[in-house]
Design a protein around this motif. Structure first.
Motif, PDB file in Angstrom:
ATOM      1  N   LEU A   1       0.814  -1.209   0.000  1.00  0.00           N
ATOM      2  CA  LEU A   1       0.000   0.000   0.000  1.00  0.00           C
ATOM      3  C   LEU A   1       0.854   1.269   0.000  1.00  0.00           C
ATOM      4  CD1 LEU A   1      -2.718  -1.111   2.560  1.00  0.00           C
ATOM      5  CD2 LEU A   1      -2.993  -0.862   0.085  1.00  0.00           C
ATOM      6  N   THR A   2       2.166   1.108   0.031  1.00  0.00           N
ATOM      7  CA  THR A   2       3.099   2.221  -0.048  1.00  0.00           C
ATOM      8  C   THR A   2       3.873   2.105  -1.352  1.00  0.00           C
ATOM      9  OG1 THR A   2       3.360   2.173   2.363  1.00  0.00           O
ATOM     10  CG2 THR A   2       5.022   3.361   1.121  1.00  0.00           C
ATOM     11  N   PRO A   3       3.968   3.203  -2.149  1.00  0.00           N
ATOM     12  CA  PRO A   3       3.470   4.556  -1.892  1.00  0.00           C
ATOM     13  C   PRO A   3       1.951   4.644  -2.032  1.00  0.00           C
ATOM     14  CG  PRO A   3       4.390   4.425  -4.093  1.00  0.00           C
ATOM     15  CD  PRO A   3       4.676   3.110  -3.448  1.00  0.00           C
ATOM     16  N   ARG A   4       1.385   5.632  -1.370  1.00  0.00           N
ATOM     17  CA  ARG A   4      -0.058   5.813  -1.379  1.00  0.00           C
ATOM     18  C   ARG A   4      -0.552   6.275  -2.744  1.00  0.00           C
ATOM     19  NH1 ARG A   4      -1.456   2.940   2.855  1.00  0.00           N
ATOM     20  NH2 ARG A   4      -0.736   3.757   4.850  1.00  0.00           N
ATOM     21  N   VAL A   5      -1.760   5.860  -3.053  1.00  0.00           N
ATOM     22  CA  VAL A   5      -2.430   6.316  -4.271  1.00  0.00           C
ATOM     23  C   VAL A   5      -3.497   7.330  -3.864  1.00  0.00           C
ATOM     24  CG1 VAL A   5      -3.855   5.625  -6.227  1.00  0.00           C
ATOM     25  CG2 VAL A   5      -2.022   4.112  -5.427  1.00  0.00           C
ATOM     26  N   ALA A   6      -3.453   8.508  -4.453  1.00  0.00           N
ATOM     27  CA  ALA A   6      -4.452   9.530  -4.147  1.00  0.00           C
ATOM     28  C   ALA A   6      -5.825   9.074  -4.620  1.00  0.00           C
ATOM     29  CB  ALA A   6      -4.080  10.844  -4.820  1.00  0.00           C
ATOM     30  N   GLY A   7      -6.846   9.378  -3.823  1.00  0.00           N
ATOM     31  CA  GLY A   7      -8.221   9.109  -4.238  1.00  0.00           C
ATOM     32  C   GLY A   7      -8.763   7.757  -3.838  1.00  0.00           C
ATOM     33  N   VAL A   8      -8.045   7.010  -2.971  1.00  0.00           N
ATOM     34  CA  VAL A   8      -8.556   5.717  -2.530  1.00  0.00           C
ATOM     35  C   VAL A   8      -8.522   5.636  -1.019  1.00  0.00           C
ATOM     36  CG1 VAL A   8      -7.746   4.586  -4.637  1.00  0.00           C
ATOM     37  CG2 VAL A   8      -6.328   4.507  -2.580  1.00  0.00           C
ATOM     38  N   ARG A   9      -9.313   4.701  -0.484  1.00  0.00           N
ATOM     39  CA  ARG A   9      -9.305   4.388   0.935  1.00  0.00           C
ATOM     40  C   ARG A   9      -9.010   2.900   1.093  1.00  0.00           C
ATOM     41  NH1 ARG A   9      -9.930   7.839   5.335  1.00  0.00           N
ATOM     42  NH2 ARG A   9     -11.581   6.566   6.251  1.00  0.00           N
ATOM     43  N   THR A  10      -8.320   2.524   2.158  1.00  0.00           N
ATOM     44  CA  THR A  10      -8.044   1.115   2.434  1.00  0.00           C
ATOM     45  C   THR A  10      -8.777   0.715   3.708  1.00  0.00           C
ATOM     46  OG1 THR A  10      -6.051   1.586   3.718  1.00  0.00           O
ATOM     47  CG2 THR A  10      -5.792   1.314   1.349  1.00  0.00           C
ATOM     48  N   VAL A  11      -9.407  -0.447   3.656  1.00  0.00           N
ATOM     49  CA  VAL A  11     -10.205  -0.934   4.776  1.00  0.00           C
ATOM     50  C   VAL A  11      -9.796  -2.380   5.070  1.00  0.00           C
ATOM     51  CG1 VAL A  11     -12.518  -1.340   5.677  1.00  0.00           C
ATOM     52  CG2 VAL A  11     -12.119   0.538   4.058  1.00  0.00           C
ATOM     53  N   PRO A  12      -9.444  -2.693   6.317  1.00  0.00           N
ATOM     54  CA  PRO A  12      -9.101  -4.082   6.660  1.00  0.00           C
ATOM     55  C   PRO A  12     -10.289  -5.013   6.483  1.00  0.00           C
ATOM     56  CG  PRO A  12      -8.400  -2.551   8.381  1.00  0.00           C
ATOM     57  CD  PRO A  12      -9.297  -1.786   7.463  1.00  0.00           C
ATOM     58  N   ILE A  13      -9.999  -6.282   6.241  1.00  0.00           N
ATOM     59  CA  ILE A  13     -11.027  -7.316   6.196  1.00  0.00           C
ATOM     60  C   ILE A  13     -11.114  -7.946   7.580  1.00  0.00           C
ATOM     61  CG2 ILE A  13     -11.713  -9.510   5.164  1.00  0.00           C
ATOM     62  CD1 ILE A  13     -10.229  -8.683   2.658  1.00  0.00           C
ATOM     63  N   GLY A  14     -12.328  -8.127   8.065  1.00  0.00           N
ATOM     64  CA  GLY A  14     -12.516  -8.723   9.379  1.00  0.00           C
ATOM     65  C   GLY A  14     -12.027 -10.158   9.414  1.00  0.00           C
ATOM     66  N   PRO A  15     -11.747 -10.673  10.605  1.00  0.00           N
ATOM     67  CA  PRO A  15     -11.223 -12.042  10.730  1.00  0.00           C
ATOM     68  C   PRO A  15     -12.245 -13.077  10.269  1.00  0.00           C
ATOM     69  CG  PRO A  15     -11.752 -11.105  12.888  1.00  0.00           C
ATOM     70  CD  PRO A  15     -11.892  -9.988  11.893  1.00  0.00           C
ATOM     71  N   PRO A  16     -11.727 -14.161   9.667  1.00  0.00           N
ATOM     72  CA  PRO A  16     -10.306 -14.440   9.414  1.00  0.00           C
ATOM     73  C   PRO A  16      -9.820 -13.664   8.184  1.00  0.00           C
ATOM     74  CG  PRO A  16     -11.633 -16.254   8.590  1.00  0.00           C
ATOM     75  CD  PRO A  16     -12.590 -15.301   9.246  1.00  0.00           C
ATOM     76  N   ALA A  17      -8.894 -12.736   8.373  1.00  0.00           N
ATOM     77  CA  ALA A  17      -8.421 -11.888   7.283  1.00  0.00           C
ATOM     78  C   ALA A  17      -7.476 -12.660   6.375  1.00  0.00           C
ATOM     79  CB  ALA A  17      -7.707 -10.664   7.851  1.00  0.00           C
ATOM     80  N   PRO A  18      -7.633 -12.509   5.068  1.00  0.00           N
ATOM     81  CA  PRO A  18      -6.657 -13.116   4.159  1.00  0.00           C
ATOM     82  C   PRO A  18      -5.281 -12.486   4.380  1.00  0.00           C
ATOM     83  CG  PRO A  18      -8.119 -11.624   2.969  1.00  0.00           C
ATOM     84  CD  PRO A  18      -8.657 -11.734   4.357  1.00  0.00           C
ATOM     85  N   THR A  19      -4.259 -13.314   4.431  1.00  0.00           N
ATOM     86  CA  THR A  19      -2.934 -12.834   4.828  1.00  0.00           C
ATOM     87  C   THR A  19      -1.839 -13.502   4.002  1.00  0.00           C
ATOM     88  OG1 THR A  19      -3.684 -12.477   7.106  1.00  0.00           O
ATOM     89  CG2 THR A  19      -1.314 -12.670   6.775  1.00  0.00           C
ATOM     90  N   ARG A  20      -0.832 -12.697   3.636  1.00  0.00           N
ATOM     91  CA  ARG A  20       0.400 -13.250   3.076  1.00  0.00           C
ATOM     92  C   ARG A  20       1.377 -13.509   4.225  1.00  0.00           C
ATOM     93  NH1 ARG A  20       2.844  -9.906  -1.975  1.00  0.00           N
ATOM     94  NH2 ARG A  20       3.284  -8.417  -0.300  1.00  0.00           N
ATOM     95  N   HIS A  21       2.039 -14.650   4.167  1.00  0.00           N
ATOM     96  CA  HIS A  21       3.046 -14.989   5.166  1.00  0.00           C
ATOM     97  C   HIS A  21       4.415 -14.811   4.512  1.00  0.00           C
ATOM     98  CE1 HIS A  21      -0.270 -16.669   7.512  1.00  0.00           C
ATOM     99  NE2 HIS A  21      -0.653 -17.263   6.395  1.00  0.00           N
ATOM    100  N   ILE A  22       5.143 -13.793   4.937  1.00  0.00           N
ATOM    101  CA  ILE A  22       6.429 -13.465   4.333  1.00  0.00           C
ATOM    102  C   ILE A  22       7.543 -14.098   5.146  1.00  0.00           C
ATOM    103  CG2 ILE A  22       8.000 -11.561   3.751  1.00  0.00           C
ATOM    104  CD1 ILE A  22       5.537  -9.806   3.380  1.00  0.00           C
TER     105      ILE A  22
END
Length: 309
Positions: A247-268
């Motif tokens: 999500l970095t760098p930010r894009v102007a004109g958008v909003r980001t909202v978390p997904i409630g659990p169980p949230a989809p996740t990448r494991h790095i």
């Protein structure tokens, strides 16, 4: 005694899925490839491939031998590098990384490595996990910054895996979207939305989550770049699903909202060979763990976030 050349042939057959394609890669005839595999099977007393009209697949014994072939190849590469260092006096290490993880985690870790081991020559290769993990097993790279989604790490045979960071995916919506002000969303609430996605693996992941929620997502646009996907969201083409660190760098004109659990996740995490390691690789791995911990502490957690900054 197992013939190393026959192991190499089997590994190539496994990679290409047929004797003909393996023969082309090895510059042999299909008959020669078949003879190498048959000779290996005789020496082992076990079948290593199952032949069919659709090609060949590995048997359980074949998977064991391919793992051994990759370990042998990696050790030979490691030995070659040791000999090279005898002449040059310098150590070379190569790291493979996916783009968003490398952009945020690697610079600080590489700076630490340069301070601790100033004579080390570092090479960086951009590669997605499906490409980078085989490179580690083959000894072509020393370590890989990689990720996986649900379940165990695919293709982990012969590799050590150090978890670094949990990277939840967020919904990205245009500023004016009716759901843009929410603190969190359930994936089922997005059943009627058109989607813009920045990664093919994210699309496959979204479809699995959507199936559990009882809908088939309408994917209107796909890219290979999360920033571009966010720009298309800002232009009104749909909504997106983007990992936190992308999500970095930010894009102007958008909003980001978390997904409630169980949230989809990448494991790095960090993939390395289990038995082979250089002091420089150990130093870099430690620095990457530190960078991941610092990034995790600085990343805002579940709250709607403005994408205009």
């Amino acid at each position: 005694m197992i013939d190393v050349q026959r192991l190499r042939v089997l590994r190539t057959v496994a990679e290409h899925g047929s004797f003909n394609r393996a023969a082309a890669a090895l510059r042999l005839t299909p008959s020669a490839v078949s003879q190498h595999v048959a000779a290996l099977e005789r020496s082992l007393g076990a079948q290593v491939v199952a032949r069919s009209t659709r090609g060949v697949t590995l048997t359980p014994a074949g998977r064991i031998m391919v793992g051994a072939a990759e370990s042998v190849a990696a050790e030979l590469v490691h030995a070659q590098r040791q000999v090279e260092r005898l002449g040059s006096g310098r150590t070379r290490i190569t790291i493979a990384t996916f783009t968003s993880g490398g952009r945020l985690l690697l610079p600080g870790a590489l700076a630490h490595l340069a301070t601790a081991h100033p004579d080390t020559v570092v090479h960086v290769r951009e590669a997605e996990p499906e490409d980078s993990l085989p490179l580690v097993r083959q000894g072509a790279v020393d370590l890989a910054l990689a990720y996986h989604f649900d379940g165990p790490l695919p293709g982990r045979l012969g590799l050590g895996w150090t978890p670094l960071l949990e990277d939840p995916l967020h919904v990205v919506l245009p500023d004016a979207h009716p759901l843009a002000g929410r603190e969190s969303l359930d994936i089922a609430e997005l059943a009627d939305e058109p989607w813009v996605l920045g990664c093919l693996k994210t699309e496959a992941y979204l479809r699995r989550y959507a199936e559990r929620a009882g809908f088939d997502p309408e994917v209107r646009s796909t890219t290979t770049d999360y920033f571009f996907a966010g720009s298309l969201v800002a232009a009104g083409l749909g909504i997106s699903l983007i990992p936190s660190i992308a999500l970095t760098p930010r894009v102007a004109g958008v909003r980001t909202v978390p997904i409630g659990p169980p949230a989809p996740t990448r494991h790095i995490g960090l993939a390395t060979l289990v038995r082979l390691s250089l002091p420089q690789v150990t130093t870099l791995a430690r620095a990457l763990r530190q960078q991941a911990a610092e990034l995790d502490r600085s990343t805002p957690h579940p709250a709607a976030r403005d994408g205009s900054g």
